[in-house]
Design a protein around this motif. Structure first.
Motif, PDB file in Angstrom:
ATOM      1  N   SER A  58       0.860  -1.239  -0.050  1.00  0.00           N
ATOM      2  CA  SER A  58       0.046  -0.123   0.027  1.00  0.00           C
ATOM      3  C   SER A  58       0.608   1.166   0.041  1.00  0.00           C
ATOM      4  N   PHE A  85      -7.653   7.224  -1.081  1.00  0.00           N
ATOM      5  CA  PHE A  85      -7.566   6.493   0.306  1.00  0.00           C
ATOM      6  C   PHE A  85      -8.719   6.436   0.989  1.00  0.00           C
ATOM      7  N   ALA A  86      -9.449   7.569   1.249  1.00  0.00           N
ATOM      8  CA  ALA A  86     -10.572   7.319   2.127  1.00  0.00           C
ATOM      9  C   ALA A  86     -11.861   6.721   1.315  1.00  0.00           C
ATOM     10  N   TRP A  89     -11.285   2.808   1.702  1.00  0.00           N
ATOM     11  CA  TRP A  89     -11.374   2.639   3.025  1.00  0.00           C
ATOM     12  C   TRP A  89     -12.910   2.441   3.349  1.00  0.00           C
ATOM     13  N   LEU A  92     -14.544  -0.476   1.353  1.00  0.00           N
ATOM     14  CA  LEU A  92     -14.385  -1.941   1.938  1.00  0.00           C
ATOM     15  C   LEU A  92     -15.211  -2.019   3.443  1.00  0.00           C
ATOM     16  N   MET A  93     -15.167  -0.635   4.087  1.00  0.00           N
ATOM     17  CA  MET A  93     -16.288  -0.646   5.152  1.00  0.00           C
ATOM     18  C   MET A  93     -17.402  -1.024   4.967  1.00  0.00           C
ATOM     19  N   ASP A  96     -17.984  -4.455   4.418  1.00  0.00           N
ATOM     20  CA  ASP A  96     -17.705  -5.565   5.613  1.00  0.00           C
ATOM     21  C   ASP A  96     -19.014  -5.241   6.190  1.00  0.00           C
ATOM     22  N   GLY A 228      -6.107   2.419   0.300  1.00  0.00           N
ATOM     23  CA  GLY A 228      -6.908   2.487   1.423  1.00  0.00           C
ATOM     24  C   GLY A 228      -7.967   1.126   1.744  1.00  0.00           C
ATOM     25  N   ALA A 229      -8.277   0.483   0.756  1.00  0.00           N
ATOM     26  CA  ALA A 229      -8.977  -0.665   0.868  1.00  0.00           C
ATOM     27  C   ALA A 229      -8.166  -1.763   1.420  1.00  0.00           C
ATOM     28  N   VAL A 231      -5.247  -1.511   3.453  1.00  0.00           N
ATOM     29  CA  VAL A 231      -4.996  -1.204   4.880  1.00  0.00           C
ATOM     30  C   VAL A 231      -6.190  -1.529   5.455  1.00  0.00           C
ATOM     31  N   PHE A 232      -7.479  -1.125   5.353  1.00  0.00           N
ATOM     32  CA  PHE A 232      -8.681  -1.396   6.116  1.00  0.00           C
ATOM     33  C   PHE A 232      -8.693  -2.807   6.332  1.00  0.00           C
ATOM     34  N   GLU A 236      -8.829  -4.548  10.072  1.00  0.00           N
ATOM     35  CA  GLU A 236     -10.093  -4.856  10.453  1.00  0.00           C
ATOM     36  C   GLU A 236     -10.204  -6.395  10.493  1.00  0.00           C
TER      37      GLU A 236
END
Length: 270
Positions: A58, A85-86, A89, A92-93, A96, A228-229, A231-232, A236
């Protein structure tokens, strides 16, 4: 062989890169044919290693090139990168929260996402599949950037990223197939479910390559989105899974080793 690969269209290169990483997931899942048991400490160390590779990729393969490229395009360098990046994330959040899935080693009562009656096995496969979405995107974006003849993007760098993701895919395939075998599921079905979790990578690689080729100005955002995805996913899912069984020192050492290996691959080859 290398010359033939380099002569292929970038979308085909991305597809082959995604298939290559998928094959390493299948290799990891195939370990189930060779043993009934697997050392949990080693598995946690390998999961930590996978997390370290993803974080290093990343940073070295995605965020740094994205910042350099944004500056070259005369954008405010941090703006498209931070936005991408945001977005990665948050994407993916949301997945999830929506997709039913179960982290490795957790009881089915602790499944996440929308409530469902899906089988325990399916929930496990969905969890690992989510890991592989940003990895496939990263591969595709890397090869797509090379096709645009951007100085910050090299075929060696794209191949280094692909190799790094392939290496960390091995424990992911293993992490699906071995727990299923301990539940009494046949070896063939364990292997099938283990490799199935990475089928999404070639698909996402093609999508990532196509997007950046069709929309060159979106490349810094696309690189940062994949970062970002990933790292999430590491924070997590991968790290909690690797630390759950009490082998924290092994998992931490694996993480640092994975980060180091990916850094060497990217700097040495890229």
């Amino acid at each position: 062989m290398i010359d033939l690969f380099l002569s292929l269209p970038p979308v085909v290169q991305a597809l082959l890169g995604g298939c290559f990483t998928w094959s390493f997931t299948a290799l990891g899942a195939a370990v189930v044919f060779m043993t009934r048991r697997f050392n949990q400490r080693l598995l946690d160390g390998m999961m930590g290693f996978a997390g370290g590779v993803m974080v290093a990729a990343s940073f070295w393969s995605l965020l740094i090139p994205a910042l350099d490229l944004a500056e070259e395009m005369e954008f405010i360098p941090w703006l498209p990168v931070a936005s991408g990046f945001a977005a990665g994330w948050i994407f993916l959040m949301l997945l999830d929260r929506i997709i039913p899935h179960l982290h490795i080693g957790f009881p089915v009562e602790e499944a996440e996402g929308m409530k469902s009656s899906l089988h325990h096995t399916t929930l496990l496969v969905l969890a690992i599949t989510m890991h592989n979405i940003p990895e496939g995107l990263a591969i595709g974006v890397a090869f797509g950037a090379v096709a645009l003849a951007i100085p910050q993007a090299t075929i060696a760098g794209a191949m280094a990223l692909t190799i790094g993701i392939a290496i960390q895919n091995f424990p992911e395939g293993l992490a699906v197939s071995m727990p299923l075998r301990r539940e009494g599921i046949s070896r063939l079905r364990c292997f099938w479910y283990g490799q199935l979790s990475a089928v999404v990578e070639p698909v996402m690689a093609v999508i990532g390559a196509a997007v950046v080729i069709l929309a060159r100005p979106a490349l810094p955002v696309a690189l940062a989105f994949a970062a970002g995805a990933m790292v999430f996913v590491v924070i997590e899912e991968v790290i909690p899974e690797s630390l759950k069984n009490g082998f924290e020192a092994t998992a931490t050492s694996g993480f640092l080793a994975g980060f180091l290996v990916m850094m060497i691959l990217d700097v040495g080859l890229g």
